[in-house]
Design a protein around this motif. Structure first.
Motif, short mmCIF file in Angstrom:
data_model
loop_
_atom_site.label_atom_id
_atom_site.label_comp_id
_atom_site.label_asym_id
_atom_site.label_seq_id
_atom_site.Cartn_x
_atom_site.Cartn_y
_atom_site.Cartn_z
N GLY A 271 -63.60 69.60 33.07
CA GLY A 271 -62.51 68.65 33.32
C GLY A 271 -61.15 69.09 32.81
N ALA A 272 -61.05 70.27 32.20
CA ALA A 272 -59.77 70.71 31.65
C ALA A 272 -58.68 70.81 32.71
N LEU B 158 -48.97 83.86 34.01
CA LEU B 158 -49.79 84.75 33.20
C LEU B 158 -49.90 84.30 31.75
N ASN B 159 -48.85 83.70 31.22
CA ASN B 159 -48.87 83.20 29.85
C ASN B 159 -49.59 81.85 29.83
N PRO B 160 -50.75 81.76 29.17
CA PRO B 160 -51.50 80.49 29.16
C PRO B 160 -50.70 79.30 28.62
N ARG B 161 -49.75 79.55 27.74
CA ARG B 161 -48.95 78.46 27.18
C ARG B 161 -47.98 77.87 28.18
N ALA C 174 -54.87 80.61 41.72
CA ALA C 174 -53.47 80.88 42.05
C ALA C 174 -52.55 80.52 40.89
N ILE C 175 -52.83 79.41 40.21
CA ILE C 175 -52.01 79.00 39.06
C ILE C 175 -52.12 80.04 37.95
N GLU C 176 -53.33 80.52 37.68
CA GLU C 176 -53.50 81.54 36.64
C GLU C 176 -52.77 82.83 37.00
N ARG D 100 -54.30 73.01 32.55
CA ARG D 100 -55.20 73.64 31.58
C ARG D 100 -56.30 74.42 32.28
N VAL D 101 -56.86 75.40 31.58
CA VAL D 101 -57.96 76.20 32.11
C VAL D 101 -59.14 76.05 31.17
#
Length: 131
Positions: free
Chosen positions: A71-72, A54-57, A48-50, A62-63
């Motif tokens: 553990g990220a 959409l922008n990983p930054r 859901a967070i991803e 963390r993913v």
């Protein structure tokens, strides 16, 4: 009296339906961030967070491997109820789990949650090497 309680429970469930799909959804508040994330109760929190960020930054969590081993995506749940799948004890000890720590890729929210990122960096193995 019991009938009234049942009706309130049903009314609450109806307000948590996701776009008419019939899936119950909950709201995830991220401590220190004004935004929230909608997540199905049968959906992994990290998914859901991803989807929402959409922008990983811009992701508040963390993913990494998405399988509970790196553990990220370590978080601390400060409010709410959730279920988890098996997680690496290198990243979340049994004691930490009782304090609300979990890996977002292994969390299924059951109620509205408040979370905070809790990534702690690489874990050292017994020889002192990063894992």
């Amino acid at each position: 009296m019991l009938q009234g309680l049942e009706q309130r429970r049903i009314a609450k469930e109806e307000t948590h339906m996701a776009d008419g799909s019939g899936l119950a959804t909950v709201s995830i508040r991220i401590k220190g961030d004004a935004r929230s994330v909608s997540c199905g109760t049968s959906e992994k929190l990290l998914t859901a967070i991803e989807r929402e960020f959409l922008n990983p930054r811009q992701r508040p969590v963390r993913v990494g491997c998405r399988q509970g081993g790196c553990g990220a995506c370590r978080i601390k749940v400060t409010e709410g109820q959730y279920a988890t799948e098996k997680m690496s004890r290198d990243h979340v000890t049994e004691e930490e789990e009782t304090q609300g720590f979990a890996l977002a890729c292994r969390v299924y929210p059951q109620t509205d949650l408040e979370i905070e990122p809790a990534f702690r960096g690489p874990v050292k193995d017994r020889s002192g090497q990063d894992t």
